[in-house]
Scaffold this active site. Sequence first.
Site, mmCIF file in Angstrom:
data_model
loop_
_atom_site.group_PDB
_atom_site.id
_atom_site.type_symbol
_atom_site.label_atom_id
_atom_site.label_comp_id
_atom_site.label_asym_id
_atom_site.label_seq_id
_atom_site.Cartn_x
_atom_site.Cartn_y
_atom_site.Cartn_z
ATOM 1 C CB SER A 65 -0.998 0.100 1.210
ATOM 2 O OG SER A 65 -1.552 -1.247 1.298
HETATM 3 N N1 SAH Z 1 -0.734 -5.181 4.137
HETATM 4 C C1 SAH Z 1 -0.104 -5.220 3.080
HETATM 5 C C2 SAH Z 1 -0.923 -4.928 1.653
HETATM 6 C C3 SAH Z 1 -0.952 -6.198 1.137
HETATM 7 S S1 SAH Z 1 -1.979 -6.464 -0.531
HETATM 8 C C4 SAH Z 1 1.391 -4.708 2.913
HETATM 9 O O1 SAH Z 1 1.709 -3.687 3.661
HETATM 10 O O2 SAH Z 1 2.135 -4.805 1.836
HETATM 11 C C5 SAH Z 1 -3.195 -7.078 0.178
HETATM 12 C C6 SAH Z 1 -2.869 -8.589 0.527
HETATM 13 O O3 SAH Z 1 -4.256 -9.465 1.067
HETATM 14 C C7 SAH Z 1 -2.254 -9.507 -0.619
HETATM 15 O O4 SAH Z 1 -1.137 -9.982 -0.211
HETATM 16 C C8 SAH Z 1 -3.535 -10.551 -0.888
HETATM 17 O O5 SAH Z 1 -2.877 -12.038 -1.273
HETATM 18 C C9 SAH Z 1 -3.988 -10.573 0.814
HETATM 19 N N2 SAH Z 1 -5.376 -11.515 0.709
HETATM 20 C C10 SAH Z 1 -6.225 -11.294 -0.290
HETATM 21 N N3 SAH Z 1 -7.322 -12.017 0.375
HETATM 22 C C11 SAH Z 1 -7.002 -12.519 1.319
HETATM 23 C C12 SAH Z 1 -7.628 -13.316 2.414
HETATM 24 N N4 SAH Z 1 -8.905 -13.729 2.225
HETATM 25 N N5 SAH Z 1 -6.870 -13.882 3.302
HETATM 26 C C13 SAH Z 1 -5.803 -13.356 3.722
HETATM 27 N N6 SAH Z 1 -5.073 -12.584 2.615
HETATM 28 C C14 SAH Z 1 -5.512 -12.077 1.768
#
Ligand code: SAH
Length: 219
Positions: A65
């Site tokens: 993000s």
């Molecule tokens: N907080 C992260 C942002 C990652 S983007 C950072 O600081 O880099 C969102 C993430 O959510 C992705 O890696 C995706 O694989 C994960 N995601 C999507 N659906 C999910 C679910 N049902 N359970 C766990 N993770 C999930």
Amino acid sequence: MTKTAATNDERMIRLLMELRRGGISETHVLAAIEQIPRDLFVLPAFADQAYANLALPIDCGQTISQPYIVAYMTQMLAIGERMKVLEIGTGSGYQAAVLARLCRRVYTIERYRSLLIQAEERFTKLGIHNITTRLGDGAKGWPEQAPFERIIATAAALEVPPALIDQLADGGILVAPIGEGRHDQRLVRVTRTGNEIKREELIAVRFVPLVEGIADDRT
Ligand code: SAH
């Protein structure tokens, strides 16, 4: 005269000024951002943009993000140092690392094993020992560790998964991106007082979708 490239320290100072101008006023949030080297959380090809206020691609088609959104969500959570925080969507691990500076323990769930392994390596390298990770479907929360004083989702769902509201402690706050498609999402803040649930809409955002189940990323 040749112009030398800015150092990461200089870029960090500029980023912190930009966050302040954008309304991030909590000193402890800015300090947490300052303490986490974001260049360790991005792909090598994007290292020179690590301190720009940009979301960047990571492996598995996901994104880290934008620093402003990480700071904004962290500020909206009003985290206390004794709290247990649940994060859905570990991704690069950056948001979890920022949260870990501010609370007692972060529990973070990711559906891609390879992202989780890379995030764990970063936590170890930085000497961050108060993050517990799990491969799983974050929409189900982490019942064995519930209740949580704070919950943050970093992937967008159509509505806040009911399991997460169930796992929110009395007086707890949840912040999550909610909405259909990438162009129609808003951050929502849910506050629980006893059995009363208050829901507020905050700023417009753009997150990757919350996807059900564990991903198959074996190669
Ligand atoms: N907080 C992260 C942002 C990652 S983007 C950072 O600081 O880099 C969102 C993430 O959510 C992705 O890696 C995706 O694989 C994960 N995601 C999507 N659906 C999910 C679910 N049902 N359970 C766990 N993770 C999930």
